[in-house]
Design an enzyme around this catalytic site. Structure first.
Site, PDB file in Angstrom:
ATOM      1  N   ASN A  14    -109.589  22.066  -8.178  1.00 34.74           N
ATOM      2  CA  ASN A  14    -108.496  21.926  -7.438  1.00 34.74           C
ATOM      3  C   ASN A  14    -109.070  21.685  -6.030  1.00 34.74           C
ATOM      4  O   ASN A  14    -109.488  22.605  -5.331  1.00 34.74           O
ATOM      5  CB  ASN A  14    -107.623  23.143  -7.473  1.00 34.74           C
ATOM      6  N   TRP A  15    -109.010  20.446  -5.611  1.00 32.67           N
ATOM      7  CA  TRP A  15    -109.514  20.444  -4.207  1.00 32.67           C
ATOM      8  C   TRP A  15    -108.508  20.561  -3.190  1.00 32.67           C
ATOM      9  O   TRP A  15    -108.702  20.538  -1.863  1.00 32.67           O
ATOM     10  CB  TRP A  15    -109.830  18.706  -4.196  1.00 32.67           C
ATOM     11  N   LYS A  16    -107.309  21.222  -3.651  1.00 32.58           N
ATOM     12  CA  LYS A  16    -106.239  21.443  -2.519  1.00 32.58           C
ATOM     13  C   LYS A  16    -106.276  20.475  -1.093  1.00 32.58           C
ATOM     14  O   LYS A  16    -106.406  19.361  -1.758  1.00 32.58           O
ATOM     15  CB  LYS A  16    -106.729  23.025  -1.943  1.00 32.58           C
ATOM     16  N   HIS A 106     -99.118  26.938  -9.078  1.00 31.78           N
ATOM     17  CA  HIS A 106    -100.154  27.371  -8.270  1.00 31.78           C
ATOM     18  C   HIS A 106     -99.782  28.561  -7.469  1.00 31.78           C
ATOM     19  O   HIS A 106     -98.653  28.239  -6.773  1.00 31.78           O
ATOM     20  CB  HIS A 106    -101.236  26.578  -7.701  1.00 31.78           C
ATOM     21  N   GLU A 108    -100.296  29.340  -4.465  1.00 33.84           N
ATOM     22  CA  GLU A 108    -100.258  28.945  -3.202  1.00 33.84           C
ATOM     23  C   GLU A 108     -98.828  28.151  -2.934  1.00 33.84           C
ATOM     24  O   GLU A 108     -98.065  28.078  -2.199  1.00 33.84           O
ATOM     25  CB  GLU A 108    -101.288  27.892  -2.680  1.00 33.84           C
ATOM     26  N   GLU A 184    -104.786  33.296 -12.827  1.00 31.94           N
ATOM     27  CA  GLU A 184    -105.409  33.224 -11.702  1.00 31.94           C
ATOM     28  C   GLU A 184    -105.025  34.449 -10.653  1.00 31.94           C
ATOM     29  O   GLU A 184    -103.790  34.324 -10.180  1.00 31.94           O
ATOM     30  CB  GLU A 184    -105.259  31.829 -10.747  1.00 31.94           C
ATOM     31  N   GLY A 190    -109.943  32.420  -3.570  1.00 31.75           N
ATOM     32  CA  GLY A 190    -110.472  32.177  -2.258  1.00 31.75           C
ATOM     33  C   GLY A 190    -111.276  33.550  -1.397  1.00 31.75           C
ATOM     34  O   GLY A 190    -111.223  33.247  -0.298  1.00 31.75           O
ATOM     35  N   GLY A 251    -111.542  26.181  -7.408  1.00 29.54           N
ATOM     36  CA  GLY A 251    -110.931  25.811  -6.118  1.00 29.54           C
ATOM     37  C   GLY A 251    -112.155  25.264  -5.169  1.00 29.54           C
ATOM     38  O   GLY A 251    -113.056  24.469  -5.307  1.00 29.54           O
ATOM     39  N   GLY A 252    -112.579  26.354  -4.285  1.00 28.99           N
ATOM     40  CA  GLY A 252    -113.693  26.312  -3.251  1.00 28.99           C
ATOM     41  C   GLY A 252    -114.903  25.574  -3.747  1.00 28.99           C
ATOM     42  O   GLY A 252    -115.589  24.704  -3.227  1.00 28.99           O
TER      43      GLY A 252
HETATM   44  P1  PGA Z   1    -111.031  29.378  -5.554  1.00 26.07           P
HETATM   45  O1  PGA Z   1    -109.603  28.981  -5.880  1.00 26.07           O
HETATM   46  O2  PGA Z   1    -111.855  28.975  -6.726  1.00 26.07           O
HETATM   47  O3  PGA Z   1    -111.378  28.820  -4.151  1.00 26.07           O
HETATM   48  O4  PGA Z   1    -110.817  31.058  -5.534  1.00 26.07           O
HETATM   49  C1  PGA Z   1    -109.074  28.755  -7.235  1.00 26.07           C
HETATM   50  C2  PGA Z   1    -107.464  28.129  -7.172  1.00 26.07           C
HETATM   51  O5  PGA Z   1    -106.920  28.265  -6.132  1.00 26.07           O
HETATM   52  O6  PGA Z   1    -107.310  27.479  -8.224  1.00 26.07           O
END
Ligand code: PGA
Length: 269
Positions: A14-16, A106, A108, A184, A190, A251-252
């Site tokens: 997930n590149w956000k 998600h 977020e 998650e 993050g 994510g990261g």
């Molecule tokens: P993260 O994010 O690996 O940066 O903790 C995971 C996600 O939001 O799917």
């Protein structure tokens, strides 16, 4: 694996909201190179998915048409197919770009864009209508964990998202075909503080129990359950070794080709 049913691992990046078009093309090319250098067999054993921002989907599609090692995913979709929804992107628009997976719900999106179990349910139905495989995210806050309500929270998110009425073609009792569920924990996203492997496995089992109740044992057995939240090359073995965890939502670490390739390789078992 201790299960008799063999689920193909799924690792999604997930590149956000990171990356201009040229950065996204460069990242997916780097990833192709890293994977073929480090673990050439991995992509025949693992479904790899990259989820760039909407603006880079077509560019990444173009690279994947040449180096066919991953599927394309989107980070969100609208529940309607078209209409007066300024700024939104629909299932048919994603399908037209060759998108095959979509992240739904998600944390977020739930936190910053007021998504609810009801909107998540409608989005799952939209994904199902357009042949997009949803990666449904569920997870508890730190407060919920400390209050001992993790299980109740996960169960209610899952039941709310899969409630009858979200029926779609090809699914079971309203569950879209190809559903994957990502556990998650919000406190782990993050933060550099991942859940423990056994803890995540316990929640993965709970997710399967709820899936069995909602859609029957076959749904529980075939649905891939992922872990997400501060996944890194140095903690991935802890999750990849669990029988009910079939992959990761990253994510990261998905923004670093070498790290993401190492995470994919960990599931090539
Ligand atoms: P993260 O994010 O690996 O940066 O903790 C995971 C996600 O939001 O799917």
């Amino acid at each position: 694996m201790t299960t008799s049913y063999s689920r193909r691992p799924l690792v999604a990046g997930n590149w956000k909201m990171h990356g201009l078009r040229k950065d996204s093309s460069a990242l997916v090319l780097d990833l192709a190179n890293e994977l073929s250098r480090r673990s050439p067999g991995a992509t025949s054993a693992v479904d790899v998915v990259v989820c760039p921002p909407f603006t880079a989907l077509a560019d990444v599609r173009w690279v994947l048409d040449k180096a066919d090692f991953a599927r394309l995913g989107a980070q969100n979709l609208h529940w309607e197919d078209k209409g007066a929804f300024t700024g939104e992107i629909s299932g048919p628009m994603l399908a037209e770009l060759g998108v095959s997976y979509v992240i739904v719900g998600h944390s977020e999106r739930r936190q910053h864009f007021a998504e609810t179990d009801e909107t998540v349910r409608r989005k799952l139905a939209a994904a199902g209508r357009h042949g997009l495989r949803p990666i449904l995210c569920v997870g508890e806050t730190l407060e919920e964990r400390e209050a001992g309500s993790t299980e109740a929270r996960i169960e209610s998110q899952l039941r709310g998202a899969l409630a009858a009425g979200g029926a779609s073609a090809g699914g079971t009792s309203g569950v879209p075909a190809g559903l994957a569920v990502a556990y998650e924990p919000i406190w782990a996203i993050g933060t550099g503080r991942a859940a423990g492997g056994e803890d995540a496995e316990r929640i993965a089992r709970l997710i399967r129990a709820v899936l069995a109740d909602v859609g029957g044992p076959d749904l529980a057995t075939r649905t891939r359950v992922l872990y997400g939240g501060s996944v890194k090359p140095d903690n991935i073995a802890e999750f990849a070794s669990q029988p009910d965890i079939d992959g990761a939502l990253v994510g990261g670490a998905s923004l670093k080709a070498a790290d993401f390739a190492a995470i994919v390789a960990a599931f090539a078992r």
